[in-house]
Design an enzyme around this catalytic site. Structure first.
Site, PDB file in Angstrom:
ATOM      1  N   GLY A 127     -10.200   4.632  -1.661  1.00 37.93           N
ATOM      2  CA  GLY A 127     -11.513   4.513  -1.976  1.00 37.93           C
ATOM      3  C   GLY A 127     -11.961   5.186  -3.548  1.00 37.93           C
ATOM      4  O   GLY A 127     -12.900   5.610  -3.491  1.00 37.93           O
TER       5      GLY A 127
ATOM      6  N   LYS B 268      -2.429  -8.089  -4.152  1.00 47.15           N
ATOM      7  CA  LYS B 268      -2.351  -6.957  -3.357  1.00 47.15           C
ATOM      8  C   LYS B 268      -1.242  -7.129  -2.253  1.00 47.15           C
ATOM      9  O   LYS B 268      -1.142  -7.851  -1.228  1.00 47.15           O
ATOM     10  CB  LYS B 268      -3.522  -6.758  -2.683  1.00 47.15           C
ATOM     11  CG  LYS B 268      -3.946  -5.683  -1.530  1.00 47.15           C
ATOM     12  CD  LYS B 268      -4.300  -4.498  -2.374  1.00 47.15           C
ATOM     13  CE  LYS B 268      -4.938  -3.551  -1.328  1.00 47.15           C
ATOM     14  NZ  LYS B 268      -5.599  -2.471  -1.908  1.00 47.15           N
TER      15      LYS B 268
ATOM     16  N   THR C 124      -4.377  -3.939   4.239  1.00 43.03           N
ATOM     17  CA  THR C 124      -4.714  -3.294   5.728  1.00 43.03           C
ATOM     18  C   THR C 124      -6.372  -3.107   5.809  1.00 43.03           C
ATOM     19  O   THR C 124      -7.069  -3.831   4.899  1.00 43.03           O
ATOM     20  CB  THR C 124      -4.344  -1.976   5.971  1.00 43.03           C
ATOM     21  OG1 THR C 124      -4.900  -0.873   4.914  1.00 43.03           O
ATOM     22  CG2 THR C 124      -2.809  -1.693   5.601  1.00 43.03           C
TER      23      THR C 124
END
Length: 475
Positions: free
Chosen positions: A272, A292, A296
């Protein structure tokens, strides 16, 4: 009479250096040391360079080592001085040594042949534009090819320079680059590093030193500095002879491996942290491809690939699908475990792109995020063989997290392209990261009121051009 160019003066000086071999004992030592370093990068006899270019061969010290190390290679031996090249030829048996001798300016090599190894000993310091010259040479390497060079570095001959300083005189001996300056010259096409060492000479007297210097053709003065009068030169020689009679050569050894891939790996100091936003800005700025590998959290969000596609306004062709997609918002290993899976190397195939296409890879979480029981994200980064852009927050706690991440990357010899700070600007934190982390801050991304393609376009304008990035391994 019109003045000759600097390069023509260099050719003339080295062309007249007929006693080069007898005086160039330091050059011989450096060539042997360089050859030993080259040998260590080719430890397996099944993976040896087939095509080699040596530029600035002098009279063949490094050439002799290359023919011994790689007897089956096709070696082009070159020098900018025709006279020097002719003297080198006399050392080799044309029946035993299949060498191609060629007059060539190493700073401006021809653009058609490509090599597995390009090397040179103690000629780089004569380049007029070192950065451009190195880039041209690296362009002539095959993918995974290597460039190996040695050069004189900052503070070479400082004992002799000090004598000029004591007498308030300008020293005519050329100034040499520092290791940090040399490191900044590597392009973003692979990974390069420099190491340095001292070689100390103890000449019989100052006259012996200058005579040797002239015999090897290295006495060409700086263009703006006039020669000393005979009386002033005698004074300097007397001062030298009264001292320790020592001359120090600071020698840098540079190695660069050209990557078969062109791009960067975007990772962060934490999850994050702003990696996806940063990746979108880079993709937009460079018109690059995006990948990427491990996605997930698809049970809760659309995924970073869709976000980057929308924000960077890229086509489907520029978006490479994830290699592994998982539902749970956890680390790849933990998310895979929930689906009774173990991620293996067979799940991942590195994208195949054209030579001029740039790839931005975004990792999952930080460096020490588990991918599988025996692999962390930092292991995967190492496998990708691309320089890293480290995304870090700008605020409280960033110094510790960022420095630890940089240390982890350097411990694996992973090249670092630089760091990007995300959040409200904090000049003190930026300066601390630059100083203690010894890393370039490539950009700062402020807090955005709205995250949309228009804002990404504005931020992307402040991203560095890809070709200006200078990856570094050592701190």
């Amino acid at each position: 009479m019109k003045d000759k160019s600097r390069k023509n003066q260099i050719i003339e000086r080295f062309g007249k250096a007929s006693a080069y071999d007898q005086a160039a004992f330091v050059q011989k030592i450096v060539a042997k040391k360089l050859a030993e370093k080259i040998k260590l990068t080719f430890p397996n006899s099944t993976f040896l360079p087939i095509k080699i270019l040596e530029f600035g061969c002098g009279t063949g010290f490094l050439t002799e080592e290359l023919t011994r190390l790689f007897p089956k290679a096709e070696i082009t031996v070159s020098d900018i001085s025709p006279a020097m090249l002719e003297r080198a030829k006399t050392k080799f048996d044309p029946l035993r040594n299949a060498l191609n001798f060629q007059v060539l300016d190493g700073e401006n090599p021809p653009q058609y042949p490509f090599y597995d190894l390009i090397c040179s000993s103690l000629s780089l310091q004569w380049f007029a534009d070192r950065q451009k010259g190195l880039r041209r040479l690296i362009d002539q390497l095959n993918p995974d090819g290597q460039l190996w060079v040695s050069t004189l570095c900052e503070n070479s001959f400082h004992e002799w320079r000090q004598l000029y300083h004591q007498r308030n005189l300008l020293c005519p001996i050329m100034e040499c680059a520092s290791i940090s300056e040399l490191q900044s010259d590597w392009p973003a096409l692979g990974q390069g590093e420099w190491i340095s060492e001292k070689i100390i000479d103890y000449p019989q007297n100052g006259f012996t030193f200058l005579r040797h210097f002239k015999k090897i053709g290295a006495s060409l003065p700086e263009e703006t500095i006039p020669p000393l009068s005979a009386s002033k030169l005698r004074t300097l020689l007397k001062l030298f002879d009264q001292g320790e009679k020592k001359i120090t050569y600071h020698v840098g050894y540079g190695s660069f491996r050209k990557s078969s891939r062109k791009g960067v790996f975007v990772t962060g100091t934490d999850t994050g942290i702003g990696k996806t936003l940063t990746a979108a800005c880079l993709v937009r700025a460079w018109k690059s491809f995006y990948w990427k590998p491990f996605q997930t959290g698809l049970s809760e969000e659309e995924g970073d690939s869709a976000v980057v596609k929308r924000l960077a306004k890229i086509s489907d062709d520029q978006l490479i699908p994830p290699a592994v997609t998982l539902a749970a918002p956890l680390s790849p290993e933990a998310a895979a475990k929930q689906e009774n899976r173990i991620i293996t190397k067979h799940d991942i195939s590195f994208p195949s792109l054209k030579d001029n296409e740039i790839l931005v890879i975004e990792g999952a979480g930080g460096l020490m995020v588990p991918i599988s029981p025996d692999k962390m994200m930092i292991d995967f980064i190492q496998d990708c063989q691309l320089p890293v852009i480290l995304v870090a927050r700008s605020g409280l706690g960033t110094i510790n997290h960022t420095l630890l991440s940089l240390e982890a990357l350097r411990s694996r010899k992973i090249p670092i392209a630089g760091a990007i700070l995300s959040g409200t600007q904090n000049q003190e934190n930026r300066q601390a990261i630059e100083k203690y982390g010894k890393v370039s801050i490539l950009a700062e991304i402020p807090c955005l009121d709205q995250v949309n393609p228009e804002q990404i376009e504005i931020v992307a304008r402040n991203m560095p051009a890809f070709d200006t990035i200078r990856p570094s391994i050592d701190c």
